[in-house]
Design a protein around this motif. Structure first.
Motif: not given
Length: 418
Positions: A279-302
């Motif tokens: 939220g503080a630097a949305p255009e620069l935090s691409k890796l951090i955002r992707t990591a969050r999306e991967i971890n947020d998706h895992k419960p749905h996959h399970v």
């Protein structure tokens, strides 16, 4: 000369961080008033009882209350120091919700006389502590706040993020190093004096924004590493490989240390804090955002993996073991297990779902409203089920008699029954 604190402390928020902090101070001779909006929490602490599960904390609460060093109330009192330890969830757009902090500050402001220090422990985006100083200045124009003073201020403001692991809070609160960031250097020094009452680790002084960013960085780093393991587990699953075996072999390399995968990431820190950086630097935090999306998706996959296994049976019963976000605690905040159980139950409304969670006596409200869910002991859940989904690696599940699993479809998200 090292400054020594000997005044009265008010801890705003008696949750998983606030109450242990209050106890750590009270059991070392400081008068502490704990403040909470939940009357049940205030009543429990006033009786010397623990409102949640945390090893070694119960005896501390009981002792601190019995000697009169710790009291609890719903009203913010006058004090020499205020420690704010309230929740900082995120909004739908993943920006930080600092409304709880702002409400705490609004309650503190009328009590100030001059000379007090206000410390934010709640994890928050860079600039939040500065926001507290500005809010106090608006509420109390008769006082000089540190952001507006190049010299001495009437009130001091600092940030000292917690860095403890649930289940080891009372140990790590004392032994871990602490980062203390002040709006000014004097603010940091005043705050450090309070933590020196109980902290045995090093106390590192810095500015408030750097302290805020340091805490977010710690948890974003962990989140990125967990995401690597979770993404690897998805890849191995698609290739019909054992992810834990692959990771075990890869970790024999002297410079490789991959974490174990799981069903997602939960808790009040790792599942939340990285979004504050995004939220503080949305255009620069691409890796951090992707990591969050991967971890947020895992419960749905399970959840969908478990749902797909139900099609093998005419009238299946599913056992879901665990609801907490990590082993051997009762904390359900942001728990992937809760998300998984809810999705399974909603996807299979005619299938009975038996939930075992040894650290709670009732389902959370979002699960309690689902008619096909029941909370039962682990042995009964496994014994009467066709499918067993292990979601949390509680010791009770680790030591479970493996013969109970014979003939059942088992989905082990923690790799403890391999």
């Amino acid at each position: 000369m090292t400054e020594v604190f000997s005044g009265r402390v008010a801890v705003i928020g008696l949750g998983y961080i606030g109450l242990p902090t209050a106890v750590a101070l009270a059991t070392r001779g400081i008068d502490v008033v704990g403040v909470d909006v939940n009357p049940a929490t205030v009543e429990a602490v006033s009786r010397g009882q623990l409102p949640f599960v945390e090893p070694d904390l119960a005896v501390g609460v009981s002792g601190a209350v019995s000697i009169g060093r710790l009291t609890a109330t719903m009203e913010t009192p006058e004090a020499d120091a205020y420690i704010i330890a309230v929740p900082t969830p995120f909004n739908d757009d993943h920006t930080a919700d600092v409304s709880y902090i702002e409400k705490a500050v609004a309650q503190i402001a009328p009590q100030l006389r001059g000379g007090e220090i206000v410390i934010l422990e709640s994890t928050s985006p860079p600039g939040t502590s500065m926001g507290i100083s500005r809010q106090l200045a608006e509420l109390r124009p008769d006082l000089t706040l540190p952001h507006a003073s190049e010299g001495m201020a009437d009130i001091y403001v600092a940030h000292c993020p917690e860095r403890v692991l649930p289940g080891r809070v009372m140990i790590e609160m004392v032994t871990n190093d602490r980062v203390v960031g002040g709006i000014t250097r004097r603010c940091a020094e005043k705050a450090a004096a309070i933590y020196r009452v109980f902290a045995q680790g090093d106390i590192l002084l810095t500015d408030a924004a750097s302290a805020e960013m340091a805490k977010l960085t710690e948890n974003a780093y962990r989140d990125v590493n967990i995401a690597f393991a979770n993404e690897l587990s998805l890849i191995c699953e698609s290739l019909h490989l054992d992810a834990w075996e692959v990771i075990k072999m890869a970790n024999r390399h002297p410079r490789v240390n991959i974490l174990n995968p799981g069903p997602g990431v939960g808790g009040h820190c790792i599942a939340v804090d990285p979004w504050f950086i995004v939220g503080a630097a949305p255009e620069l935090s691409k890796l951090i955002r992707t990591a969050r999306e991967i971890n947020d998706h895992k419960p749905h996959h399970v959840a969908q993996q478990v749902v797909s296994k139900a099609s093998r049976f005419r009238d299946p019963t599913i056992a879901c073991l665990g609801l907490a976000f990590k082993a051997n605690i009762d904390d359900l905040r942001e728990s992937p297990a809760v998300d998984i159980v809810e999705e399974i139950a909603r996807s299979l409304p005619d299938v009975e779902i038996l939930v075992a969670e040894p650290f709670t006596t009732a389902l959370p409200q979002r699960l309690a409203v689902l008619p096909n869910l029941r909370l039962v002991p682990a042995e009964k859940a496994v014994e009467t089920s066709d499918i067993v989904a292990l979601l949390v690696d509680h010791d009770q599940f680790r030591s479970m008699n493996r013969s109970w699993l014979a003939g059942k479809v088992v989905y082990d998200t923690r790799g403890i029954w391999r």
